[in-house]
Design a protein around this motif. Structure first.
Motif, PDB file in Angstrom:
ATOM      1  N   VAL A  97      37.893  25.490  37.514  1.00 32.55           N
ATOM      2  CA  VAL A  97      36.827  24.483  37.424  1.00 32.55           C
ATOM      3  C   VAL A  97      37.220  23.206  38.159  1.00 32.55           C
ATOM      4  O   VAL A  97      36.397  22.610  38.866  1.00 32.55           O
ATOM      5  CB  VAL A  97      36.469  24.202  35.947  1.00 32.55           C
ATOM      6  N   VAL A  98      38.473  22.796  38.031  1.00 26.43           N
ATOM      7  CA  VAL A  98      38.945  21.605  38.749  1.00 26.43           C
ATOM      8  C   VAL A  98      38.815  21.833  40.257  1.00 26.43           C
ATOM      9  O   VAL A  98      38.379  20.945  41.001  1.00 26.43           O
ATOM     10  CB  VAL A  98      40.398  21.261  38.347  1.00 26.43           C
ATOM     11  N   GLY A  99      39.163  23.032  40.724  1.00 26.27           N
ATOM     12  CA  GLY A  99      39.025  23.356  42.152  1.00 26.27           C
ATOM     13  C   GLY A  99      37.581  23.333  42.607  1.00 26.27           C
ATOM     14  O   GLY A  99      37.268  22.829  43.691  1.00 26.27           O
ATOM     15  N   LEU A 100      36.681  23.880  41.779  1.00 22.87           N
ATOM     16  CA  LEU A 100      35.252  23.842  42.119  1.00 22.87           C
ATOM     17  C   LEU A 100      34.747  22.413  42.210  1.00 22.87           C
ATOM     18  O   LEU A 100      33.998  22.059  43.127  1.00 22.87           O
ATOM     19  CB  LEU A 100      34.426  24.593  41.062  1.00 22.87           C
ATOM     20  N   LYS A 101      35.160  21.580  41.264  1.00 24.82           N
ATOM     21  CA  LYS A 101      34.738  20.180  41.282  1.00 24.82           C
ATOM     22  C   LYS A 101      35.260  19.477  42.523  1.00 24.82           C
ATOM     23  O   LYS A 101      34.533  18.714  43.175  1.00 24.82           O
ATOM     24  CB  LYS A 101      35.209  19.459  40.024  1.00 24.82           C
ATOM     25  N   ALA A 102      36.506  19.726  42.887  1.00 24.37           N
ATOM     26  CA  ALA A 102      37.086  19.091  44.073  1.00 24.37           C
ATOM     27  C   ALA A 102      36.318  19.492  45.329  1.00 24.37           C
ATOM     28  O   ALA A 102      36.014  18.637  46.171  1.00 24.37           O
ATOM     29  CB  ALA A 102      38.569  19.462  44.208  1.00 24.37           C
ATOM     30  N   ARG A 103      35.987  20.771  45.449  1.00 22.08           N
ATOM     31  CA  ARG A 103      35.200  21.221  46.611  1.00 22.08           C
ATOM     32  C   ARG A 103      33.814  20.583  46.607  1.00 22.08           C
ATOM     33  O   ARG A 103      33.305  20.198  47.671  1.00 22.08           O
ATOM     34  CB  ARG A 103      35.105  22.736  46.642  1.00 22.08           C
TER      35      ARG A 103
END
Length: 108
Positions: A97-103
């Protein structure tokens, strides 16, 4: 999905169609190959409940299943490849989820 001798009668479970039963069996064989569900042991019932949760995840179109169950986490790649179910530990789900938010933030 109702499974005889495992489901609770007051849980709202319904009888599965032939197609849903086939999906359930495919998931069970992928996660617990060689396990005889008909034994009725506490272990077999626990494994059946695990697969009921995974089946429900797939049936309702969820993108992933989050668990701390090490048996299921060890089978994550098999579930992804054979059943199209992504299985994550809580830490893996958080990182995803953190990776999705960063993207998303990069694209905004």
């Amino acid at each position: 999905m109702f499974v005889l001798d495992v489901s609770r009668l007051d849980s709202g479970a319904v009888l599965a169609s032939t197609e849903e039963g086939a999906v359930f069996n495919r998931i069970f064989k992928a996660v617990f190959p060689g396990t005889d569900r008909s034994l009725g042991s506490k272990t077999a019932n626990h494994k059946t409940r695990d697969v009921m949760h995974l089946h429900t995840t797939k049936k309702h179109g969820a993108d992933g299943f989050i668990t701390r169950d090490q048996d299921l986490l060890r089978k994550a790649s098999v579930l992804e490849e054979e059943c199209a179910i992504a299985v994550f530990s809580p830490a893996q789900a958080h990182a995803f989820v953190v990776g999705l938010k960063a993207r998303h933030d990069e694209q905004s």
